[in-house]
Design an enzyme around this catalytic site. Structure first.
Site, PDB file in Angstrom:
ATOM      1  N   HIS A 178      14.588  55.938  16.224  1.00 49.18           N
ATOM      2  CA  HIS A 178      13.352  55.506  15.546  1.00 49.18           C
ATOM      3  C   HIS A 178      13.688  54.323  14.651  1.00 49.18           C
ATOM      4  O   HIS A 178      14.001  54.479  13.478  1.00 49.18           O
ATOM      5  CB  HIS A 178      12.775  56.672  14.738  1.00 49.18           C
ATOM      6  CG  HIS A 178      11.430  56.405  14.135  1.00 49.18           C
ATOM      7  ND1 HIS A 178      10.562  57.418  13.796  1.00 49.18           N
ATOM      8  CD2 HIS A 178      10.797  55.255  13.790  1.00 49.18           C
ATOM      9  CE1 HIS A 178       9.462  56.906  13.266  1.00 49.18           C
ATOM     10  NE2 HIS A 178       9.591  55.578  13.256  1.00 49.18           N
TER      11      HIS A 178
ATOM     12  N   HIS B  23      12.187  50.299  14.077  1.00 46.71           N
ATOM     13  CA  HIS B  23      11.301  49.179  14.378  1.00 46.71           C
ATOM     14  C   HIS B  23      12.075  47.891  14.122  1.00 46.71           C
ATOM     15  O   HIS B  23      12.455  47.624  12.983  1.00 46.71           O
ATOM     16  CB  HIS B  23      10.056  49.226  13.488  1.00 46.71           C
ATOM     17  CG  HIS B  23       9.260  50.481  13.646  1.00 46.71           C
ATOM     18  ND1 HIS B  23       8.280  50.610  14.610  1.00 46.71           N
ATOM     19  CD2 HIS B  23       9.303  51.660  12.979  1.00 46.71           C
ATOM     20  CE1 HIS B  23       7.749  51.827  14.522  1.00 46.71           C
ATOM     21  NE2 HIS B  23       8.357  52.487  13.542  1.00 46.71           N
TER      22      HIS B  23
ATOM     23  N   GLU C 243       3.024  61.983  10.150  1.00 43.11           N
ATOM     24  CA  GLU C 243       3.663  61.323   9.006  1.00 43.11           C
ATOM     25  C   GLU C 243       2.659  61.349   7.852  1.00 43.11           C
ATOM     26  O   GLU C 243       2.815  62.079   6.886  1.00 43.11           O
ATOM     27  CB  GLU C 243       4.049  59.877   9.357  1.00 43.11           C
ATOM     28  CG  GLU C 243       4.690  59.126   8.191  1.00 43.11           C
ATOM     29  CD  GLU C 243       4.902  57.648   8.478  1.00 43.11           C
ATOM     30  OE1 GLU C 243       5.677  57.017   7.729  1.00 43.11           O
ATOM     31  OE2 GLU C 243       4.296  57.107   9.426  1.00 43.11           O
TER      32      GLU C 243
END
Length: 337
Positions: free
Chosen positions: A17, A19, A200
């Site tokens: 994970h 970005h 989240e």
């Protein structure tokens, strides 16, 4: 450096994970802006660093998208990713599945090819120099429309053999997974794996939608799943990987204090939790920083840290024989530590 720090750095691990746009360090933002003649409202690197202060997801996204505007050329994307892989290598990462947001760039006139070719060249560099394997996850921006997501999937068609999965990120609340059910089905039909940010800021209901409507292979974050016992039981039974990001959770106020982070509770409940850095330039640390921070805050032992590393391989999209090889390497490391 403590014994635990040394153990964490040497621990073979995957990052699932990350970005890539979120690895844009203040120095890089400033340098790329100057290189490309892009005006930014900051006079110095220190001013940029001061702007990397926010208290919620939307404030973060505002500065994140502003920062991405300095990325203009294939070289920019190459340099950005090379810098990430250099840090990942120093952190013991041997495989990375990196997310990229093509719509952030195509919406401002940067061709899809410029973005992906820059990233692919950096991935080849990482394999050659560090022995790090990697895969791309094309993330749709959930605040944009389903039609725009379909357009992005179509634009990706020439590179589908080099894209492992599609994902879903950006503003979660108000943009439930069901909004993208059809485009996720289309991506699956093209042979792509599926991941989505859920739980989240959004409620457990969004996690159910990601599972039942998007039919994801992995849940990104998933913290709020713990509010629903039945959901926790299902995630554990199905062996669903959660890509948890502790420093991100702290920075975005998903948790008020790392001392309250649920990472060890997730493991105790049988969840396949992993540790990742999310947007490390903005959230205060790369993957080893996240391991160290949560280990200190929750008093995790080496066995728990090893489980998190093991989960990062079993939850990856690597071929089964490659996963087995990574687990053997991990076991050999543990045998001597």
């Amino acid at each position: 450096m403590t014994d635990l720090d040394t153990f964490i750095l040497g621990l073979p691990k995957a990052e699932l994970h990350l970005h890539i746009e979120g690895s844009l360090e203040p120095e890089q933002m400033f340098a790329f802006a100057q290189r490309n003649g892009v005006p930014i409202p900051y006079a110095t690197v220190e001013d940029v660093r001061a702007a990397y202060a926010f208290s919620n997801l939307q404030d973060f996204l505002d500065i994140y998208y502003a920062g991405a505007d300095v990325l203009r050329t294939q070289q920019d994307f190459h340099d950005l990713a090379v810098a990430y892989f250099d840090r990942a290598a120093a952190d013991g990462v041997v495989h990375a599945e990196i997310m990229f947001d093509p719509q952030t760039h195509t919406d401002r006139g940067i061709p899809f090819a410029v973005v992906i070719e820059g990233l692919l060249s950096a991935m080849a560099d990482a394999q050659a120099r560090h022995g790090i394997s990697s895969a791309l996850i094309l993330s749709f921006l959930r605040h944009l429309s389903e039609a725009e997501a379909f357009e992005t999937l179509a634009a990706a068609d020439p590179w589908l053999d080099r894209i492992a999965a599609v994902g879903l990120d950006s503003s979660e609340v108000g943009h439930p997974p069901e909004k993208f059910a059809r485009v996720f089905a289309a991506a699956a039909a093209k042979g792509l794996r599926l991941v989505a940010h859920a739980g989240e800021e959004g409620p457990p209901a969004y996690v159910y939608e990601a599972l039942d409507l998007l039919r994801v292979d992995r849940i990104d974050h998933g913290n709020r799943s713990l509010e629903d016992d039945a959901l926790v039981g299902r995630l554990a039974q199905e062996g669903m990987t959660l890509t948890v990001c502790p420093l991100s959770n702290l920075k975005l106020c998903v948790v008020d204090d790392l001392a309250d982070h649920p990472i060890d509770r997730m493991l105790d409940l049988g969840l396949r939790a992993t540790i990742n850095s999310d947007d490390p330039a903005y959230f205060g640390g790369y993957v080893a920083d996240n391991y160290r921070a949560v280990a200190a805050a929750r008093d995790l032992d080496k066995a728990q840290l090893a489980t998190l590393a093991r989960n990062s391989f079993t939850g990856s999209f690597l071929p089964e024989q490659t996963i087995v090889a990574h687990l053997a390497r991990l076991d050999a490391y543990l045998a001597t530590h």
